[in-house]
Design an enzyme around this catalytic site. Sequence first.
Site, mmCIF file in Angstrom:
data_model
loop_
_atom_site.group_PDB
_atom_site.id
_atom_site.type_symbol
_atom_site.label_atom_id
_atom_site.label_comp_id
_atom_site.label_asym_id
_atom_site.label_seq_id
_atom_site.Cartn_x
_atom_site.Cartn_y
_atom_site.Cartn_z
ATOM 1 N N THR A 1 39.322 43.906 56.776
ATOM 2 C CA THR A 1 40.526 42.880 57.035
ATOM 3 C C THR A 1 41.576 43.100 55.689
ATOM 4 O OG1 THR A 1 39.234 41.330 56.076
ATOM 5 C CG2 THR A 1 39.113 41.393 58.536
ATOM 6 N N GLY A 2 41.264 43.763 54.618
ATOM 7 C CA GLY A 2 42.098 43.740 53.301
ATOM 8 C C GLY A 2 43.003 44.755 53.458
ATOM 9 N N CYS B 1 44.376 52.706 41.275
ATOM 10 C CA CYS B 1 45.715 52.972 41.912
ATOM 11 C C CYS B 1 46.717 53.699 40.850
ATOM 12 C CB CYS B 1 46.034 51.957 42.713
ATOM 13 S SG CYS B 1 46.361 50.422 41.696
ATOM 14 N N GLN C 1 53.860 48.048 38.540
ATOM 15 C CA GLN C 1 52.897 48.056 39.718
ATOM 16 C C GLN C 1 53.184 46.794 40.636
ATOM 17 O OE1 GLN C 1 49.453 49.350 36.512
ATOM 18 N NE2 GLN C 1 48.716 48.659 38.586
ATOM 19 N N SER D 1 50.862 44.241 45.825
ATOM 20 C CA SER D 1 49.599 44.596 47.001
ATOM 21 C C SER D 1 48.713 45.119 45.920
ATOM 22 C CB SER D 1 50.329 45.637 47.840
ATOM 23 O OG SER D 1 50.584 46.813 47.400
ATOM 24 N N GLY D 2 48.645 45.652 44.939
ATOM 25 C CA GLY D 2 47.648 45.945 44.103
ATOM 26 C C GLY D 2 46.666 44.902 43.557
ATOM 27 N N LYS E 1 41.646 51.191 31.970
ATOM 28 C CA LYS E 1 41.138 51.925 33.124
ATOM 29 C C LYS E 1 41.748 53.212 32.972
ATOM 30 C CE LYS E 1 40.107 47.907 36.182
ATOM 31 N NZ LYS E 1 40.797 47.363 37.167
ATOM 32 N N ARG F 1 53.131 44.223 36.283
ATOM 33 C CA ARG F 1 53.289 43.814 37.482
ATOM 34 C C ARG F 1 54.827 43.486 37.888
ATOM 35 N NH1 ARG F 1 49.479 44.966 40.783
ATOM 36 N NH2 ARG F 1 47.819 43.789 39.912
ATOM 37 N N HIS G 1 53.619 51.873 43.488
ATOM 38 C CA HIS G 1 53.630 51.595 41.973
ATOM 39 C C HIS G 1 54.497 52.694 41.525
ATOM 40 C CE1 HIS G 1 50.665 48.864 42.406
ATOM 41 N NE2 HIS G 1 49.442 49.583 41.882
ATOM 42 N N ASN H 1 50.674 52.746 46.588
ATOM 43 C CA ASN H 1 49.169 52.196 45.943
ATOM 44 C C ASN H 1 48.152 52.091 46.841
ATOM 45 O OD1 ASN H 1 51.187 49.999 45.920
ATOM 46 N ND2 ASN H 1 49.412 48.862 45.841
HETATM 47 N N1 LIG Z 1 45.493 47.290 46.438
HETATM 48 C C1 LIG Z 1 45.138 48.401 45.829
HETATM 49 O O1 LIG Z 1 46.167 48.952 45.431
HETATM 50 C C2 LIG Z 1 43.796 48.828 45.257
HETATM 51 C C3 LIG Z 1 43.852 50.133 44.711
HETATM 52 C C4 LIG Z 1 42.605 50.601 44.193
HETATM 53 C C5 LIG Z 1 41.671 49.977 44.418
HETATM 54 N N2 LIG Z 1 41.514 48.586 45.121
HETATM 55 C C6 LIG Z 1 40.159 47.850 45.098
HETATM 56 O O2 LIG Z 1 39.990 48.074 46.823
HETATM 57 C C7 LIG Z 1 39.236 46.761 46.572
HETATM 58 C C8 LIG Z 1 39.996 45.744 47.872
HETATM 59 O O3 LIG Z 1 41.195 45.656 47.493
HETATM 60 P P1 LIG Z 1 42.481 44.918 48.466
HETATM 61 O O4 LIG Z 1 43.593 45.145 47.910
HETATM 62 O O5 LIG Z 1 42.169 45.507 49.999
HETATM 63 O O6 LIG Z 1 41.686 43.427 48.731
HETATM 64 P P2 LIG Z 1 42.179 42.158 49.829
HETATM 65 O O7 LIG Z 1 43.310 42.637 50.437
HETATM 66 O O8 LIG Z 1 41.973 41.085 49.130
HETATM 67 O O9 LIG Z 1 40.863 42.568 50.688
HETATM 68 C C9 LIG Z 1 39.622 42.344 50.349
HETATM 69 C C10 LIG Z 1 38.397 42.806 51.357
HETATM 70 O O10 LIG Z 1 37.308 42.254 50.948
HETATM 71 C C11 LIG Z 1 36.531 41.527 51.963
HETATM 72 N N3 LIG Z 1 35.286 40.832 51.177
HETATM 73 C C12 LIG Z 1 35.848 40.145 50.053
HETATM 74 N N4 LIG Z 1 34.438 39.536 49.660
HETATM 75 C C13 LIG Z 1 33.666 39.835 50.559
HETATM 76 C C14 LIG Z 1 32.264 39.566 50.895
HETATM 77 N N5 LIG Z 1 31.645 38.989 49.981
HETATM 78 N N6 LIG Z 1 31.652 39.972 51.943
HETATM 79 C C15 LIG Z 1 32.163 40.896 53.024
HETATM 80 N N7 LIG Z 1 33.472 41.142 52.668
HETATM 81 C C16 LIG Z 1 34.345 40.590 51.538
HETATM 82 C C17 LIG Z 1 37.605 40.768 52.568
HETATM 83 O O11 LIG Z 1 36.971 40.194 53.827
HETATM 84 P P3 LIG Z 1 37.528 38.564 54.190
HETATM 85 O O12 LIG Z 1 38.951 38.821 54.750
HETATM 86 O O13 LIG Z 1 36.539 38.206 55.237
HETATM 87 O O14 LIG Z 1 37.607 37.757 52.974
HETATM 88 C C18 LIG Z 1 38.615 41.824 52.655
HETATM 89 O O15 LIG Z 1 38.248 42.380 53.751
HETATM 90 C C19 LIG Z 1 39.111 45.919 45.478
HETATM 91 O O16 LIG Z 1 37.932 46.281 44.853
HETATM 92 C C20 LIG Z 1 40.292 46.533 44.714
HETATM 93 O O17 LIG Z 1 40.200 46.436 43.199
HETATM 94 C C21 LIG Z 1 42.595 48.033 45.578
#
Ligand SMILES: NC(=O)c1ccc[n+]([C@@H]2O[C@H](COP(=O)([O-])OP(=O)(O)OC[C@H]3O[C@@H](n4cnc5c(N)ncnc54)[C@H](OP(=O)(O)O)[C@@H]3O)[C@@H](O)[C@H]2O)c1
Length: 340
Positions: free
Chosen positions: A11-12, A130, A157, A160-161, A215, A236, A243, A316
Amino acid sequence: MGYNVVVVGATGNVGREMLNILAERLFPVDKIAVLASRKSLGTEVSFGDKTLKTTDLDTFDFTGWDMALFAVGSEATKQYAPLAAKAGCVVIDNSSLYRYDADVPLIVPEVNPEAIHDYAKKNIIANPNCSTAQMVVALKPLHDRARIKRVVVSTYQSVSGAGKEGIDELWDQTKSIYNPTDNKPPRKFTKQIAFNVIPHIDVFMEDGSTKEEWKMVAETKKIIDKSIKVTATCVRVPVFVGHSEAINIEFEDHLDEDEARDILREAPGVMVIDKREDGGYVSPIECVGDFATFISRIRQDSTIDNGLNLWCVSDNLRKGAALNAVQIAELLGREVLKKG
Ligand SMILES: NC(=O)c1ccc[n+]([C@@H]2O[C@H](COP(=O)([O-])OP(=O)(O)OC[C@H]3O[C@@H](n4cnc5c(N)ncnc54)[C@H](OP(=O)(O)O)[C@@H]3O)[C@@H](O)[C@H]2O)c1
């Protein structure tokens, strides 16, 4: 015969993009499961022309699944990734939890695909940060030709990051600026992000740099070459997706800007758009939804012996996360699991 694939965090921002990219690239999927937290149970997400309903990560059994693409924070990853790995399901993780673990390969397929064979030590493969992912795609072909000594990078950045909450905060705050009764103080970010820039991403380290900056240093060394010195300032900016990075590179050998442009034109994953005229470069809004890392503004740095400057832009959520994870899944399939 295809793969049984689990998308964790479906869902993220990153999870949804992973589903889009698996479908776009026709990844050979036999069976797919989409997981999130219990509060999202039954939430609908798209996978190509199908609509899938999420199930609860907490009660999921990973036995019999080939690979799990994790896009949840480090805390949930710490709890659930070892369970998946132990059940024989290879984890491809987007969080930072395993990136610096010597027993976990950190992979950008255009740069260090050979590292895939180290996956078996923990049954886990890490996806980089990213900002690192797009930078190393640009640096590697130049390093192969002229040996990079030092990199000075400043990032711009997008929100959405910082996940879904980052996007919502910029959207709500921007609207609230025009409606003074609707005050939206900073929550996800440390200062107002609408119409502002914030020179702070992730926590502060003892030396005054931030974890995001650290990082970029540690990951570049792990992915390309530990001898490369990197210094970073991560900022940011009020952009939803994409990015940007201003990168200054010092080489051991001379590298002419024209030759650098030719090398980058041939490099995997790179698109050079570099016309010295109005608009002859790429800005973040133009890279959204694209697979490439775009390079513009390639020019000599005349203040040092062997220096170049360039501008690097990428989506990103794609190269910085979801695309790279799917490319790792493709590599794993092609080189190791050999099912598709
Ligand atoms: N965004 C970027 O550019 C980027 C780049 C590289 C890496 N990342 C990494 O990728 C990961 C996800 O990032 P995102 O941007 O997609 O975050 P996000 O939009 O906030 O989405 C987080 C996702 O994780 C799920 N989640 C969180 N805690 C959970 C739990 N305890 N059990 C089950 N599901 C859980 C959420 O589900 P619910 O909807 O049910 O809460 C949601 O599906 C992070 O580790 C982030 O650091 C992100």
